[in-house]
Design a protein around this motif. Structure first.
Motif, PDB file in Angstrom:
ATOM      1  N   TRP A 196       0.811  -1.222   0.000  1.00 16.85           N
ATOM      2  CA  TRP A 196       0.000   0.000   0.000  1.00 16.85           C
ATOM      3  C   TRP A 196       0.847   1.276   0.000  1.00 16.85           C
ATOM      4  CZ3 TRP A 196       1.511   2.487   4.336  1.00 16.85           C
ATOM      5  CH2 TRP A 196       1.931   1.709   5.429  1.00 16.85           C
ATOM      6  N   TRP A 197       2.082   1.170   0.445  1.00 19.10           N
ATOM      7  CA  TRP A 197       2.977   2.335   0.478  1.00 19.10           C
ATOM      8  C   TRP A 197       3.555   2.641  -0.904  1.00 19.10           C
ATOM      9  CZ3 TRP A 197       3.478  -2.125   3.319  1.00 19.10           C
ATOM     10  CH2 TRP A 197       4.391  -3.080   2.847  1.00 19.10           C
ATOM     11  N   GLU A 198       3.387   1.717  -1.855  1.00 20.29           N
ATOM     12  CA  GLU A 198       3.932   1.921  -3.192  1.00 20.29           C
ATOM     13  C   GLU A 198       2.941   1.427  -4.250  1.00 20.29           C
ATOM     14  OE1 GLU A 198       8.703   1.686  -2.774  1.00 20.29           O
ATOM     15  OE2 GLU A 198       7.624  -0.126  -2.186  1.00 20.29           O
ATOM     16  N   GLY A 199       1.848   2.186  -4.402  1.00 22.79           N
ATOM     17  CA  GLY A 199       0.868   1.851  -5.417  1.00 22.79           C
ATOM     18  C   GLY A 199       1.417   2.007  -6.824  1.00 22.79           C
ATOM     19  N   GLY A 200       2.495   2.721  -6.946  1.00 25.58           N
ATOM     20  CA  GLY A 200       3.232   2.881  -8.197  1.00 25.58           C
ATOM     21  C   GLY A 200       4.532   3.563  -7.847  1.00 25.58           C
ATOM     22  N   ALA A 201       5.605   2.815  -7.769  1.00 25.71           N
ATOM     23  CA  ALA A 201       6.879   3.381  -7.298  1.00 25.71           C
ATOM     24  C   ALA A 201       7.712   3.885  -8.473  1.00 25.71           C
ATOM     25  CB  ALA A 201       7.662   2.352  -6.500  1.00 25.71           C
ATOM     26  N   ALA A 202       7.935   5.179  -8.510  1.00 22.23           N
ATOM     27  CA  ALA A 202       8.698   5.793  -9.593  1.00 22.23           C
ATOM     28  C   ALA A 202      10.168   5.909  -9.230  1.00 22.23           C
ATOM     29  CB  ALA A 202       8.146   7.179  -9.907  1.00 22.23           C
ATOM     30  N   LEU A 203      11.017   5.682 -10.218  1.00 24.51           N
ATOM     31  CA  LEU A 203      12.444   5.974 -10.100  1.00 24.51           C
ATOM     32  C   LEU A 203      12.717   7.287 -10.830  1.00 24.51           C
ATOM     33  CD1 LEU A 203      14.138   3.780  -8.635  1.00 24.51           C
ATOM     34  CD2 LEU A 203      12.126   2.817  -9.749  1.00 24.51           C
ATOM     35  N   HIS A 204      13.786   7.951 -10.456  1.00 25.45           N
ATOM     36  CA  HIS A 204      14.115   9.223 -11.103  1.00 25.45           C
ATOM     37  C   HIS A 204      15.580   9.299 -11.509  1.00 25.45           C
ATOM     38  CE1 HIS A 204      10.231  10.754  -9.802  1.00 25.45           C
ATOM     39  NE2 HIS A 204      10.468  11.844 -10.510  1.00 25.45           N
ATOM     40  N   ALA A 205      15.815  10.072 -12.543  1.00 26.80           N
ATOM     41  CA  ALA A 205      17.164  10.537 -12.850  1.00 26.80           C
ATOM     42  C   ALA A 205      17.314  11.882 -12.156  1.00 26.80           C
ATOM     43  CB  ALA A 205      17.356  10.687 -14.350  1.00 26.80           C
ATOM     44  N   PHE A 206      18.285  11.982 -11.262  1.00 24.26           N
ATOM     45  CA  PHE A 206      18.621  13.253 -10.627  1.00 24.26           C
ATOM     46  C   PHE A 206      19.858  13.800 -11.321  1.00 24.26           C
ATOM     47  CE2 PHE A 206      16.842  12.219  -6.106  1.00 24.26           C
ATOM     48  CZ  PHE A 206      15.571  12.461  -6.564  1.00 24.26           C
ATOM     49  N   ILE A 207      19.752  15.018 -11.822  1.00 23.40           N
ATOM     50  CA  ILE A 207      20.844  15.643 -12.557  1.00 23.40           C
ATOM     51  C   ILE A 207      21.305  16.866 -11.788  1.00 23.40           C
ATOM     52  CG2 ILE A 207      21.517  16.621 -14.788  1.00 23.40           C
ATOM     53  CD1 ILE A 207      18.630  15.178 -15.610  1.00 23.40           C
ATOM     54  N   ASN A 208      22.606  17.031 -11.670  1.00 23.58           N
ATOM     55  CA  ASN A 208      23.147  18.233 -11.046  1.00 23.58           C
ATOM     56  C   ASN A 208      22.584  19.445 -11.782  1.00 23.58           C
ATOM     57  OD1 ASN A 208      25.357  20.489 -11.096  1.00 23.58           O
ATOM     58  ND2 ASN A 208      25.840  19.270  -9.291  1.00 23.58           N
ATOM     59  N   LEU A 209      21.930  20.343 -11.060  1.00 27.40           N
ATOM     60  CA  LEU A 209      21.193  21.439 -11.687  1.00 27.40           C
ATOM     61  C   LEU A 209      22.094  22.325 -12.535  1.00 27.40           C
ATOM     62  CD1 LEU A 209      18.506  22.930 -12.022  1.00 27.40           C
ATOM     63  CD2 LEU A 209      19.061  24.229  -9.947  1.00 27.40           C
ATOM     64  N   GLU A 210      23.283  22.620 -12.049  1.00 26.26           N
ATOM     65  CA  GLU A 210      24.215  23.460 -12.815  1.00 26.26           C
ATOM     66  C   GLU A 210      24.609  22.775 -14.120  1.00 26.26           C
ATOM     67  OE1 GLU A 210      28.664  25.491 -12.250  1.00 26.26           O
ATOM     68  OE2 GLU A 210      27.507  24.858 -10.487  1.00 26.26           O
ATOM     69  N   LYS A 211      24.891  21.473 -14.040  1.00 28.58           N
ATOM     70  CA  LYS A 211      25.267  20.723 -15.248  1.00 28.58           C
ATOM     71  C   LYS A 211      24.093  20.645 -16.225  1.00 28.58           C
ATOM     72  CE  LYS A 211      29.547  19.562 -14.389  1.00 28.58           C
ATOM     73  NZ  LYS A 211      30.658  19.987 -15.283  1.00 28.58           N
ATOM     74  N   TYR A 212      22.883  20.459 -15.682  1.00 25.87           N
ATOM     75  CA  TYR A 212      21.708  20.395 -16.549  1.00 25.87           C
ATOM     76  C   TYR A 212      21.506  21.715 -17.283  1.00 25.87           C
ATOM     77  CZ  TYR A 212      16.897  19.990 -18.114  1.00 25.87           C
ATOM     78  OH  TYR A 212      15.759  19.978 -18.887  1.00 25.87           O
ATOM     79  N   ASN A 213      21.650  22.830 -16.569  1.00 22.33           N
ATOM     80  CA  ASN A 213      21.454  24.141 -17.185  1.00 22.33           C
ATOM     81  C   ASN A 213      22.509  24.461 -18.226  1.00 22.33           C
ATOM     82  OD1 ASN A 213      19.128  24.696 -15.725  1.00 22.33           O
ATOM     83  ND2 ASN A 213      20.233  25.689 -14.049  1.00 22.33           N
ATOM     84  N   GLU A 214      23.673  23.818 -18.132  1.00 25.75           N
ATOM     85  CA  GLU A 214      24.736  24.036 -19.118  1.00 25.75           C
ATOM     86  C   GLU A 214      24.506  23.265 -20.418  1.00 25.75           C
ATOM     87  OE1 GLU A 214      28.304  22.875 -17.130  1.00 25.75           O
ATOM     88  OE2 GLU A 214      28.416  24.692 -15.883  1.00 25.75           O
ATOM     89  N   LEU A 215      23.619  22.277 -20.401  1.00 26.38           N
ATOM     90  CA  LEU A 215      23.368  21.481 -21.595  1.00 26.38           C
ATOM     91  C   LEU A 215      22.693  22.312 -22.676  1.00 26.38           C
ATOM     92  CD1 LEU A 215      21.903  18.127 -20.191  1.00 26.38           C
ATOM     93  CD2 LEU A 215      24.169  18.454 -21.196  1.00 26.38           C
TER      94      LEU A 215
END
Length: 369
Positions: A242-261
């Motif tokens: 019940w604690w995970e009716g749909g468990a999502a995984l994420h890609a976490f990207i360093n915000l500074e690196k993401y903004n440089e893309l």
């Protein structure tokens, strides 16, 4: 038009095309720079579906950029331990990671809401909220950007199982004193019912269960649980998680690196993550049925949580929501958005999926499917 006039005009056009090609080349090069990033996973390679989502994402990014954007994926422990993946991104050790956001709920309860919100959404609703309900933007703008991260959904397990137990759980009293490996703040919820929650990385769970360090564990579902061999050290397999009716995984990207893309790389990375998100869910939906039948044939005993246990867990969950929303504005904003969407979504799914699925399940049980 005479032959000389045609050749003259064609030559001018050809020269113009050549010049355009020459001028365009630097712009193309700038939009497709050579980049090599490292992505640390929270999961071991042996869990090919959940770990594999990061590889799927990286493969699609590489293919879409003709190999210019190369994301190298490392298993948990190769660079940092699995439960330190997000920290490695924020401190710049790696450019990105693939993880479950709720592993870091101890830093801030808001991390929970991107993975699974107990007694709220299933996986289909969750993806709808992320993609069309403004959820991903809200998570980033309200919370993750302030943590130095940009987050993109990159995998979903679907509704999970309730886990493996050494003894039967028939009443709420059976939970009292139980030592259970459980991720996210579901442990905080179960703590109200006497459970002692333990946060242990996937690769270490079997040994803890075998040695009796813990009495029960939840992980994902039949396919992964079979790989980890939990049925060999705990007999009872409960559902639902019940604690995970749909468990999502994420890609976490360093915000500074993401903004440089470059903008096109940002779009390609996002598309690749969403493809991996859908692909992981489809893979589990194919592999879990076979694994479940094999686990039962090997001695696993399936048990549903009783109505009494589910109601007690739900009541404890609502207590936790009241406590956290009273002191955490970011959590409150995101949780209320999810809850508002779920109220309407369940109304619709009662008429659509639920009615259809129930009829088809009756056909399956009666041997007509």
């Amino acid at each position: 038009m005479d032959r000389r006039s045609f050749i003259k005009k064609a030559g001018v056009a050809g020269a113009g095309a050549a010049a355009a090609t020459t001028l365009a080349a630097p712009a193309i090069a700038q939009s497709m720079p050579k980049l090599t990033w490292r992505c640390t996973s929270s999961f071991p390679k042996s869990l090919d579906t959940i770990y594999g989502a990061a590889e799927t994402m990286a493969e699609h990014v590489k293919a879409a950029t003709d190999g210019n954007f190369d994301i190298q994926v490392f298993a948990g422990g190769e660079i940092v331990p699995g439960l330190q993946a997000a920290d490695a991104v924020t401190d710049g050790t790696v450019e990105m990671c693939h993880t479950a956001s709720y592993y870091y709920w101890g830093k801030d309860a808001t991390y929970q809401l991107a993975t699974a919100t107990p007694f709220v959404m299933n996986s289909r609703m969750q993806n709808a909220w992320f993609i069309q309900g403004g959820g991903t933007d809200m998570l980033n703008e309200t919370f993750y950007n302030g943590e130095g991260l940009h987050a993109i959904p990159c995998g979903n397990t679907g509704a999970q199982m309730g886990g493996w137990f050494r003894k039967e759980i028939n009443t709420v009293a059976d939970l009292d004193g139980l030592k259970m490996r459980i991720g996210g703040f579901a442990g905080k919820i179960l703590g109200k019912l006497g459970v002692s929650p333990q946060q242990i990385a996937g690769g270490d769970i079997y040994a803890a269960l075998e040695k009796g360090t813990i009495d029960a564990t939840e992980w994902v579902g039949p396919y992964d649980d079979q790989k980890l061999g939990f049925n060999k050290v705990a007999k009872y397999y409960y559902y639902p998680g019940w604690w995970e009716g749909g468990a999502a995984l994420h890609a976490f990207i360093n915000l500074e690196k993401y903004n440089e893309l470059p903008a096109n790389y940002q779009a390609i990375l996002s598309d690749a993550c969403y493809f991996a998100n859908a692909s992981m869910l489809a893979t589990y939906d194919v592999k879990n049925p076979t694994a479940l039948k094999e686990l039962v044939a090997d001695g696993a005993v399936l048990r549903p949580f009783s109505q009494e246990v589910l109601d007690a867990c739900n009541a404890a969950t609502q207590e936790v929501y009241k406590e956290v929303t009273a002191e955490n504005p970011a959590f409150k904003k995101i949780y209320e958005s999810q809850l508002a969407y779920a109220k309407d979504a369940y109304l619709w799914q009662q008429l659509s999926e639920y009615t259809y699925d129930t009829y088809m399940m009756i056909q399956q049980r009666s041997g007509k499917l």
